[in-house]
Design an enzyme around this catalytic site. Structure first.
Site, PDB file in Angstrom:
ATOM      1  N   SER A 143       0.830  -1.208   0.000  1.00 50.56           N
ATOM      2  CA  SER A 143       0.000   0.000   0.000  1.00 50.56           C
ATOM      3  C   SER A 143       0.862   1.254   0.000  1.00 50.56           C
ATOM      4  O   SER A 143       2.030   1.226   0.398  1.00 50.56           O
ATOM      5  CB  SER A 143      -0.903   0.016   1.235  1.00 50.56           C
TER       6      SER A 143
HETATM    7  N1  SAH Z   1      -0.346  -4.891   4.145  1.00 48.90           N
HETATM    8  C1  SAH Z   1       0.234  -5.302   2.895  1.00 48.90           C
HETATM    9  C2  SAH Z   1      -0.751  -5.107   1.758  1.00 48.90           C
HETATM   10  C3  SAH Z   1      -0.620  -6.194   0.748  1.00 48.90           C
HETATM   11  S1  SAH Z   1      -1.876  -6.227  -0.486  1.00 48.90           S
HETATM   12  C4  SAH Z   1       1.537  -4.567   2.646  1.00 48.90           C
HETATM   13  O1  SAH Z   1       1.802  -3.570   3.338  1.00 48.90           O
HETATM   14  O2  SAH Z   1       2.310  -4.989   1.798  1.00 48.90           O
HETATM   15  C5  SAH Z   1      -3.122  -7.219   0.283  1.00 48.90           C
HETATM   16  C6  SAH Z   1      -2.757  -8.640   0.626  1.00 48.90           C
HETATM   17  O3  SAH Z   1      -3.953  -9.283   1.073  1.00 48.90           O
HETATM   18  C7  SAH Z   1      -2.226  -9.487  -0.520  1.00 48.90           C
HETATM   19  O4  SAH Z   1      -0.997 -10.018  -0.156  1.00 48.90           O
HETATM   20  C8  SAH Z   1      -3.291 -10.585  -0.690  1.00 48.90           C
HETATM   21  O5  SAH Z   1      -2.751 -11.829  -1.071  1.00 48.90           O
HETATM   22  C9  SAH Z   1      -3.890 -10.635   0.702  1.00 48.90           C
HETATM   23  N2  SAH Z   1      -5.237 -11.210   0.776  1.00 48.90           N
HETATM   24  C10 SAH Z   1      -6.272 -11.074  -0.103  1.00 48.90           C
HETATM   25  N3  SAH Z   1      -7.350 -11.758   0.328  1.00 48.90           N
HETATM   26  C11 SAH Z   1      -7.007 -12.342   1.515  1.00 48.90           C
HETATM   27  C12 SAH Z   1      -7.683 -13.204   2.434  1.00 48.90           C
HETATM   28  N4  SAH Z   1      -8.930 -13.615   2.249  1.00 48.90           N
HETATM   29  N5  SAH Z   1      -7.007 -13.609   3.541  1.00 48.90           N
HETATM   30  C13 SAH Z   1      -5.724 -13.212   3.765  1.00 48.90           C
HETATM   31  N6  SAH Z   1      -5.031 -12.421   2.915  1.00 48.90           N
HETATM   32  C14 SAH Z   1      -5.657 -11.996   1.812  1.00 48.90           C
END
Ligand code: SAH
Length: 201
Positions: free
Chosen positions: A51
């Protein structure tokens, strides 16, 4: 970066301090070093994104984390938001559904001495280790279709959940549990990768 965050309306000094302390470039591929401190979302593994710093700071500010609180994070991704939560003094439990990201990020956080507990699973279900419930705070870092009931159930009375809800575009919501009911406040539009159902092996 911190001055830019202030300009974007981040006022919580503890959040600004944590943003200042955690080196974002360590959570990205080295080819992206030059962009690491720009206010941009950037690609990470498995077609996911880290993000924007202002979004990480904004969600952290809404979450109002105090030291020692138990925080559940959905969407570990690169681990950057996880590291910010650890730096704020939280006891962090983080769930990721993609195996590749889960393994890489778990080792990364360990190697950098951030003490989060990482889990591979489906965030819609929350943490299946029920002895760790309930949580003071829950943060979702992917776009959810609705507020998942299992996550609300795992939130403490008086606890706060920060969650982007919507399909292509989301609305940032802060959900407070008051006498077992959800009190919802809205904080504007945002855009996250989707929260998908089930876990990836
Ligand atoms: N907080 C992270 C954001 C990553 S993007 C950062 O700072 O890098 C969001 C993430 O959520 C992705 O890695 C995706 O694989 C994960 N995600 C999507 N759906 C999900 C679910 N149902 N349970 C757990 N993770 C999930």
């Amino acid at each position: 970066m911190v001055e830019n965050l202030r300009l974007k309306g981040i006022t919580d000094e503890r959040v600004l301090d944590a943003m200042n302390k955690v080196p974002r470039h360590l959570f990205l591929d080295t080819t992206l070093d030059l962009l690491a401190y720009e206010d941009q979302a950037l690609p990470i593994l498995c077609e996911q994104t880290i993000s924007m710093p202002s979004t990480v700071a904004f969600q952290s500010q809404l979450l109002n984390v105090q030291p020692r609180m138990k925080v559940l994070e959905i969407g570990t991704g690169s681990g950057y938001q996880t590291a910010i939560l650890c730096t704020l003094g939280a006891r962090v439990f983080s769930i990721e559904r993609q195996k590749g990201l889960f393994s890489r990020t778990k080792s990364k956080l360990e190697s950098l001495s951030y003490r989060a507990k990482c889990f591979l699973g489906d965030g819609y279900q929350g943490l299946t280790e029920i002895h760790e419930h309930p949580f003071d705070r829950i943060i979702i870092t992917c776009g959810a279709r609705m507020i998942p009931q299992p996550l609300f159930d795992q939130l403490k009375e008086g606890g706060i959940m920060v969650i982007p809800v919507g399909n292509n575009e989301q609305e940032m919501l802060r959900v407070t549990k008051v006498e077992g009911k959800a009190q919802i406040e809205q904080f504007g539009h945002c855009r996250f990768v989707p929260m998908l159902e089930g876990r990836q092996f």
